[in-house]
Design a protein around this motif. Structure first.
Motif, short mmCIF file in Angstrom:
data_model
loop_
_atom_site.label_atom_id
_atom_site.label_comp_id
_atom_site.label_asym_id
_atom_site.label_seq_id
_atom_site.Cartn_x
_atom_site.Cartn_y
_atom_site.Cartn_z
N ILE A 428 0.85 -1.19 0.00
CA ILE A 428 0.00 0.00 0.00
C ILE A 428 0.88 1.24 0.00
O ILE A 428 1.78 1.38 0.84
CB ILE A 428 -0.95 0.02 1.22
CG1 ILE A 428 -1.74 -1.28 1.29
CG2 ILE A 428 -1.87 1.23 1.15
CD1 ILE A 428 -2.63 -1.56 0.10
N GLY A 429 0.65 2.13 -0.97
CA GLY A 429 1.44 3.34 -1.07
C GLY A 429 1.12 4.33 0.04
O GLY A 429 0.16 4.16 0.80
N ASP A 430 1.94 5.36 0.15
CA ASP A 430 1.75 6.38 1.19
C ASP A 430 0.38 7.05 1.10
O ASP A 430 -0.15 7.52 2.11
CB ASP A 430 2.85 7.44 1.10
CG ASP A 430 4.23 6.87 1.41
OD1 ASP A 430 4.28 5.81 2.08
OD2 ASP A 430 5.24 7.45 0.97
N GLY A 459 8.84 -1.28 -11.38
CA GLY A 459 8.23 -2.59 -11.50
C GLY A 459 6.90 -2.74 -10.79
O GLY A 459 6.26 -3.79 -10.89
N TRP A 460 6.46 -1.71 -10.09
CA TRP A 460 5.19 -1.77 -9.36
C TRP A 460 4.08 -1.11 -10.18
O TRP A 460 4.25 -0.01 -10.70
CB TRP A 460 5.30 -1.05 -8.01
CG TRP A 460 6.16 -1.79 -7.02
CD1 TRP A 460 7.50 -1.64 -6.82
CD2 TRP A 460 5.73 -2.79 -6.11
NE1 TRP A 460 7.94 -2.49 -5.83
CE2 TRP A 460 6.85 -3.22 -5.38
CE3 TRP A 460 4.49 -3.39 -5.83
CZ2 TRP A 460 6.79 -4.20 -4.39
CZ3 TRP A 460 4.43 -4.38 -4.86
CH2 TRP A 460 5.57 -4.76 -4.15
N ASP A 465 -6.49 2.02 -7.27
CA ASP A 465 -7.50 1.65 -6.27
C ASP A 465 -7.00 2.00 -4.87
O ASP A 465 -5.82 1.81 -4.55
CB ASP A 465 -7.80 0.15 -6.32
CG ASP A 465 -8.58 -0.24 -7.56
OD1 ASP A 465 -9.35 0.60 -8.04
OD2 ASP A 465 -8.40 -1.37 -8.06
N ALA A 466 -7.91 2.48 -4.04
CA ALA A 466 -7.59 2.72 -2.63
C ALA A 466 -7.93 1.47 -1.84
O ALA A 466 -8.93 0.81 -2.09
CB ALA A 466 -8.41 3.91 -2.11
N HIS A 474 -5.42 -10.39 4.30
CA HIS A 474 -6.57 -10.17 3.43
C HIS A 474 -6.57 -8.73 2.91
O HIS A 474 -6.29 -7.79 3.65
CB HIS A 474 -7.88 -10.45 4.18
CG HIS A 474 -8.24 -11.91 4.20
ND1 HIS A 474 -9.21 -12.44 3.40
CD2 HIS A 474 -7.75 -12.94 4.92
CE1 HIS A 474 -9.31 -13.74 3.63
NE2 HIS A 474 -8.43 -14.07 4.56
N MET A 475 -6.92 -8.59 1.63
CA MET A 475 -6.96 -7.27 1.01
C MET A 475 -8.37 -6.69 1.07
O MET A 475 -9.35 -7.40 0.84
CB MET A 475 -6.53 -7.35 -0.46
CG MET A 475 -5.07 -7.61 -0.69
SD MET A 475 -4.73 -7.71 -2.48
CE MET A 475 -5.26 -6.08 -3.03
N VAL A 476 -8.44 -5.40 1.33
CA VAL A 476 -9.70 -4.67 1.28
C VAL A 476 -9.54 -3.56 0.24
O VAL A 476 -8.62 -2.76 0.32
CB VAL A 476 -10.06 -4.06 2.65
CG1 VAL A 476 -11.36 -3.26 2.54
CG2 VAL A 476 -10.20 -5.15 3.71
N VAL A 477 -10.42 -3.57 -0.76
CA VAL A 477 -10.39 -2.55 -1.81
C VAL A 477 -11.59 -1.63 -1.61
O VAL A 477 -12.74 -2.07 -1.62
CB VAL A 477 -10.44 -3.19 -3.21
CG1 VAL A 477 -10.43 -2.11 -4.29
CG2 VAL A 477 -9.25 -4.13 -3.40
N LEU A 478 -11.32 -0.35 -1.42
CA LEU A 478 -12.37 0.62 -1.09
C LEU A 478 -13.00 1.25 -2.31
O LEU A 478 -14.18 1.63 -2.30
CB LEU A 478 -11.79 1.71 -0.18
CG LEU A 478 -11.22 1.23 1.16
CD1 LEU A 478 -10.51 2.37 1.86
CD2 LEU A 478 -12.32 0.66 2.03
#
Length: 647
Positions: A428-430, A459-460, A465-466, A474-478
């Motif tokens: 997760i980016g800043d 390479g990223w 998406d936030a 587990h990933m949460v996509v807002l």
């Protein structure tokens, strides 16, 4: 990675290499050698399933490639593919990849303007069209100055009297290619070896929610890396049976039908028409099935409608066993164990209720059931889990060859998309943006250097998406990071998050949440015609059209109840205060949503500015003219007086 699969055709053990240093055509040739007489594709035509073996699929693909090359198609040329799912269209796309060209599938419902944009993007000179309707679209563009060398068509009905230069049937193309393969003995192996792992497999497009869709060229290596990651993550295994009905222009269709279909030698079933998908689904009874949340909702609506029309005794049995199964499934989602009574009811319900329902829908053999693209409603998700369909959510992008994260069968949560797949790194980016790195990630947008630099860094892939990652992975996509907005009072929110919760209602198809820079939030809501229409008919509410139905007082009350349910889970500063039930659906032909039904917010807010002004100006009604685009491409308008509803 390697996996061992029993080759029933030869009765021996065969090692299947799942490396990425190869190509789809090379794997297809391997399948033809080892599984030659096994069925690769089945197509429903005039009510009868027509079968194509792996050997036939390879021969047809190579003949297509040889024929296209004879016509002048070569490396870096583009083949525009227009139509619904058809075996020949899939094999034509593979053939373009054999020659190092770009297979560019386009939505069959695409408007002339959209097709023109794609053709100018790469100077398309070759087209593979399904039928007369699609051929006519291309010929019209040719009359407007588009440079098209050859149009290859699949279905000859209605085209026998066409004399346009460059128009050629699939059968004639095959004959040209077969003659050339016979005359040049070395050509067959040359074609199989010609494509390179980093060469183009397909040319697809981003959704285009904020502007024109961007071109994405994905290589054989990209797709095979994605398939390997998804296989390792438990999405599918060798020899699955699938129904290829998703739009060919969507990356998920190519990734599953062609990428995984060839690499893991699936049996690929193709419905007769889009209108017969549910009927064909029952006949096929696939082992793997991916559908958008709206499709799962529609299937649930079908079940509910049939139960409403059944006998009182059947309805009683259904209610008793389904309510018990729903309670049990909700306990599982809360981390609790179902009671002994619920387990016994589950077993008996499988025999009396759940099994027959799944049989009617074609879900009896389903091992992998998936939904993605947007959040799915809690009630829908829990229903299928209770029915015994282990529905799971997955997450991916066009730029990552469709596969990024996936829920495990027994570890599902309503608010997450699962854990990153093996072979996929996520951070997760800043600014809260989801970043991913994998061999499945593309190398950049086609001829868009600035957009590529913004999307790829060290390479990223910047997904746009936030989201966040929970402690257990587990990933949460807002929602879209670009859609993070603030009210005038400083309340931070993502409209898409609220919109998805509203669409959990089976009666709401599309929503645009308003409120950026405003004191309060509001929404423009499009009802879903089919379930709302059935709801109205059961209650004796007559209507003449979508516009008429959308403004019925009873329907307004139905939508109001759905809005209030969502308001109950939102903080006070983000509750919806007003809404308008629109007199038409958001339409991709009108540019209001993408072909995958993602909202083009800037278009909606500009087009429906009078509604927005009325809501925030304190008006109770607004007269709205809306633009509609007919299938012919002609543009018209409809006018209606709409009421502004206060919650």
């Amino acid at each position: 990675m390697q996996s061992t699969e029993t080759n029933t055709a030869k009765g021996s053990k065969t090692t299947w290499d799942m490396g990425t240093d190869t190509t789809l055509i090379h794997i297809l040739a391997r399948n033809a050698e080892l599984l030659g007489n096994r069925v690769a594709m089945r197509e429903k035509h005039l009510g009868i399933w027509q079968e194509t073996t792996w050997s036939q699929m390879l021969d047809t693909t190579l003949a297509c490639a040889a024929g296209m090359e004879s016509l002048g198609f070569g490396a870096e040329d583009a083949l525009l593919v227009l139509g619904d799912n058809r075996p020949r269209l899939y094999m034509g796309m593979l053939a373009a990849g054999v020659l190092g060209g770009y297979a560019m599938p386009v939505y069959s419902t695409a408007t002339p303007d959209e097709i023109r944009h794609f053709m100018h993007e790469t100077h398309v000179r070759f087209v593979l069209a399904e039928d007369q309707e699609q051929v006519d679209k291309v010929l019209d563009l040719g009359d407007q100055g588009a440079t098209i060398k050859n149009i290859i068509y699949d279905e000859p009905r209605g085209l026998t009297n066409y004399s346009n230069p460059g128009l050629i049937s699939w059968e004639k193309l095959q004959a040209i290619g077969a003659d050339r393969l016979r005359a040049e003995p070395k050509l067959r192996n040359s074609l199989i070896e010609r494509a390179l792992p980093d060469g183009p497999a397909v040319f697809v497009h981003s959704s285009g929610t904020t502007g024109k869709p961007k071109g994405v060229v994905l290589s054989h290596r990209n797709f095979l890396a994605g398939v390997r990651n998804a296989h390792r993550g438990g999405a599918f295994t060798f020899g699955e049976t699938i129904l290829a009905y998703l739009p060919m222009a969507w990356v998920g269709d190519f990734a599953i039908t062609v990428g995984a279909g060839v690499a893991l030698h699936f049996t690929i079933n193709i419905p007769e028409r889009q209108e017969t998908v549910l009927h064909d689904l029952r006949e096929v009874a696939p082992t793997f099935y991916l559908a958008a949340p709206r499709s799962w909702d529609n299937m649930l609506t079908t079940i509910q409608v049939r139960m409403e029309d059944s006998t009182p005794l059947k309805k009683w049995f259904y209610d008793v066993f389904m309510n018990s199964a729903l309670a049990s499934e909700r306990r599982k989602l809360e981390g609790k164990q179902p009671s002994l009574t619920e387990r016994l009811m589950r077993q008996l319900g499988e025999w009396l209720i759940f099994g027959p329902i799944k049989d009617q829908l074609g879900l009896t053999r389903l091992r992998g059931a998936f939904t993605g693209g947007e959040a799915i409603g809690e009630d829908t998700f829990v229903f299928y889990r209770a029915l015994g369909v282990k529905l799971r959510q997955f997450y991916g992008q066009t730029e990552s060859s469709a596969f990024t994260a996936l829920q495990d069968t027994e570890e599902v949560r309503l608010h997450t998309v699962g854990k990153p797949l093996p072979g996929v790194e996520v951070k997760i980016g800043d600014n809260g943006e989801v970043l991913i790195r994998s061999g499945s990630v593309f190398s950049g947008y086609y001829k868009l250097e600035n957009a590529t630099r913004e999307a790829l860094e060290d390479g990223w892939l910047h997904t746009g998406d936030a989201g966040y990652i929970e402690p257990d992975g587990h990933m949460v996509v807002l929602g879209r990071l670009s859609e993070v907005v603030y009210t005038s009072k400083g309340e931070r929110y993502i409209p898409n998050y609220i919109e998805n919760r509203l669409k959990f209602s089976p009666y709401i198809k599309d929503v645009a949440v308003l409120g950026s820079g405003r004191d309060t939030l509001a929404a423009i809501i499009c009802i879903d015609m089919e379930p709302v229409g059935h709801w109205a008919e059961v209650r004796g509410i007559s209507y003449m059209s979508y516009a008429d139905l959308s403004q019925k007082p009873e329907v307004i009350e139905l939508v109001t109840a759905a809005v209030k349910r969502v308001n109950s889970i939102l903080p006070d500063g983000l509750k919806l205060h007003h809404f308008v039930s629109l007199h038409k659906e958001f339409d991709p032909d009108d540019g209001e949503v993408t072909r995958t039904r993602k909202l083009r917010r800037n278009v909606v807010e500009e087009r429906y500015a009078p509604i927005i002004d009325a809501i925030y100006g304190g008006q109770q009604t607004v007269t709205m003219k809306a633009q509609i685009t007919y299938e012919s491409g002609e543009v018209g308008t409809i006018e209606r007086q709409l009421s502004v509803q206060e919650i």
